[in-house]
Design an enzyme around this catalytic site. Structure first.
Site, PDB file in Angstrom:
ATOM      1  N   LEU A 127       0.814  -1.212   0.000  1.00  0.00           N
ATOM      2  CA  LEU A 127       0.000   0.000   0.000  1.00  0.00           C
ATOM      3  C   LEU A 127       0.849   1.263   0.000  1.00  0.00           C
ATOM      4  O   LEU A 127       2.027   1.240   0.384  1.00  0.00           O
ATOM      5  CB  LEU A 127      -0.908  -0.001   1.231  1.00  0.00           C
ATOM      6  CG  LEU A 127      -2.028  -1.052   1.280  1.00  0.00           C
ATOM      7  CD1 LEU A 127      -2.669  -1.072   2.663  1.00  0.00           C
ATOM      8  CD2 LEU A 127      -3.077  -0.801   0.198  1.00  0.00           C
ATOM      9  N   GLY A 129       2.375   4.327   1.494  1.00  0.00           N
ATOM     10  CA  GLY A 129       2.750   4.595   2.878  1.00  0.00           C
ATOM     11  C   GLY A 129       3.297   3.396   3.617  1.00  0.00           C
ATOM     12  O   GLY A 129       3.639   3.494   4.800  1.00  0.00           O
ATOM     13  N   SER A 130       3.433   2.271   2.914  1.00  0.00           N
ATOM     14  CA  SER A 130       3.951   1.065   3.580  1.00  0.00           C
ATOM     15  C   SER A 130       5.466   1.097   3.729  1.00  0.00           C
ATOM     16  O   SER A 130       6.039   0.314   4.501  1.00  0.00           O
ATOM     17  CB  SER A 130       3.532  -0.187   2.816  1.00  0.00           C
ATOM     18  OG  SER A 130       4.036  -0.163   1.484  1.00  0.00           O
ATOM     19  N   GLY A 131       6.137   1.972   3.002  1.00  0.00           N
ATOM     20  CA  GLY A 131       7.593   2.104   3.134  1.00  0.00           C
ATOM     21  C   GLY A 131       8.380   1.521   1.979  1.00  0.00           C
ATOM     22  O   GLY A 131       9.600   1.305   2.101  1.00  0.00           O
ATOM     23  N   SER A 133       9.445   2.732  -1.002  1.00  0.00           N
ATOM     24  CA  SER A 133      10.551   3.550  -1.528  1.00  0.00           C
ATOM     25  C   SER A 133      11.699   3.645  -0.535  1.00  0.00           C
ATOM     26  O   SER A 133      12.877   3.610  -0.917  1.00  0.00           O
ATOM     27  CB  SER A 133      10.046   4.955  -1.879  1.00  0.00           C
ATOM     28  OG  SER A 133       9.092   4.902  -2.921  1.00  0.00           O
ATOM     29  N   SER A 200       1.511  -1.505  -7.358  1.00  0.00           N
ATOM     30  CA  SER A 200       1.157  -2.665  -8.214  1.00  0.00           C
ATOM     31  C   SER A 200       0.048  -3.505  -7.571  1.00  0.00           C
ATOM     32  O   SER A 200       0.297  -4.631  -7.128  1.00  0.00           O
ATOM     33  CB  SER A 200       2.388  -3.515  -8.530  1.00  0.00           C
ATOM     34  OG  SER A 200       3.187  -3.748  -7.398  1.00  0.00           O
TER      35      SER A 200
END
Length: 296
Positions: A127, A129-131, A133, A200
């Site tokens: 999702l 905001g899941s980290g 990047s 994705s």
């Protein structure tokens, strides 16, 4: 001006017996001199002497060069590659017709041997905001510190260029993933460890990208962070806009996210326990060590 007598070629006219060499008068700071190129000189030859030479010069100095006997056959062999005789049957792929795959002698294994690693795709999905990047950057730093070449294909970064013509509608999202999958495949073929950082959301699109690569070279990593945690983080403020109805088709709010059914790695946040990005990157590094991707 310095004058230097040049060696006399076999010419009876005497034309070349008084050749003057005059160094260039350009300043020492000229670009050519800075780059270390030799300065051009001026050969002073009068028209009358040139005419005399054309009438009187003889011998081997202007003798025509005889071609080697095998030069014709060598030229014929070299040109065979351009004749089309060795081409395979042309093909059509999608809307592209009359195309031909051209193989080169340097293959993936050669590039991998040069880099001392195996090219692959590490597909980070989860999702917003899941980290993804942040973990991608931590993983790239860890690989770099060990002398391994990697490259990150970040979803937002790609939409700044290659995929700037795509929206966030379902069909455009699928095309976004397809393009990135094809680019990632090229990086892996080059021997690079390619890290993709993308929401994705659809399983079928991730599976299609997996099918592009040899078995074992597509490593799917699910960043399993609950929606309420991602929404609490909301680093870009997108969840707030989606809740307010200002953003449509936002994953997790009014568009679904399909978790991977059989991924290679799951990086999960359990309750209040949250590993650091570096710790999560090391989990992926351990997998790469065991799979042999960090050796040629």
């Amino acid at each position: 001006m310095s004058t230097v007598k040049a060696p006399c070629p076999p010419c009876s006219s005497g034309m070349f017996h008084k050749v003057e060499y005059r160094p260039s008068v350009t300043s020492p700071s000229s670009a050519a001199e800075k780059l270390g190129f030799a300065k051009l000189c001026v050969i002073n030859v009068t028209g009358s002497n040139l005419l005399k030479c054309s009438r009187k010069c003889s011998g081997n100095w202007f003798k025509p060069i005889k071609a080697m006997e095998d030069s014709h056959s060598a030229w014929t062999d070299d040109c065979a590659a351009f004749s089309g005789k060795n081409l395979h049957q042309m093909s059509s792929v999608g809307k592209s017709t009359n195309i031909l795959w051209h193989d080169c002698p340097i293959q993936k294994r050669d590039r991998q041997q040069l880099l001392q690693q195996k090219g692959c795709v590490i597909w980070l999905t989860g999702l917003s905001g899941s980290g993804k990047s942040t973990i991608a950057c931590a993983l790239s730093q860890s690989l770099h510190s060990r002398g391994k070449l990697s490259y990150i294909l970040d979803g937002d970064n790609i939409r700044h260029g290659l995929n700037r013509d795509l929206s966030f509608r379902a069909e455009d999202r699928s095309e976004n993933i397809r393009r990135i999958g094809e680019v990632a495949k090229l990086f892996a073929d080059a021997g690079v460890i390619c890290i993709t950082s993308l929401i994705s959301p659809y399983q079928r699109d991730r599976d299609a990208c997996r099918a592009l690569l040899p078995e074992g070279d597509f490593i799917e990593v699910f960043i399993d962070v609950p929606l309420h945690v991602c929404e609490a983080r909301d680093p870009k403020g997108l969840y707030k806009l989606a809740r307010a109805g200002e953003i449509k088709d936002f994953t997790g709010i009014d568009d679904p996210y399909e978790p991977p059914s059989s991924c290679e790695i799951v990086l999960q946040q359990k309750g209040s326990e949250c590993k650091s990005p570096n710790d999560m990157a090391e989990i992926v590094m351990s997998y790469l060590e065991k799979s042999g991707h960090l050796q040629a």
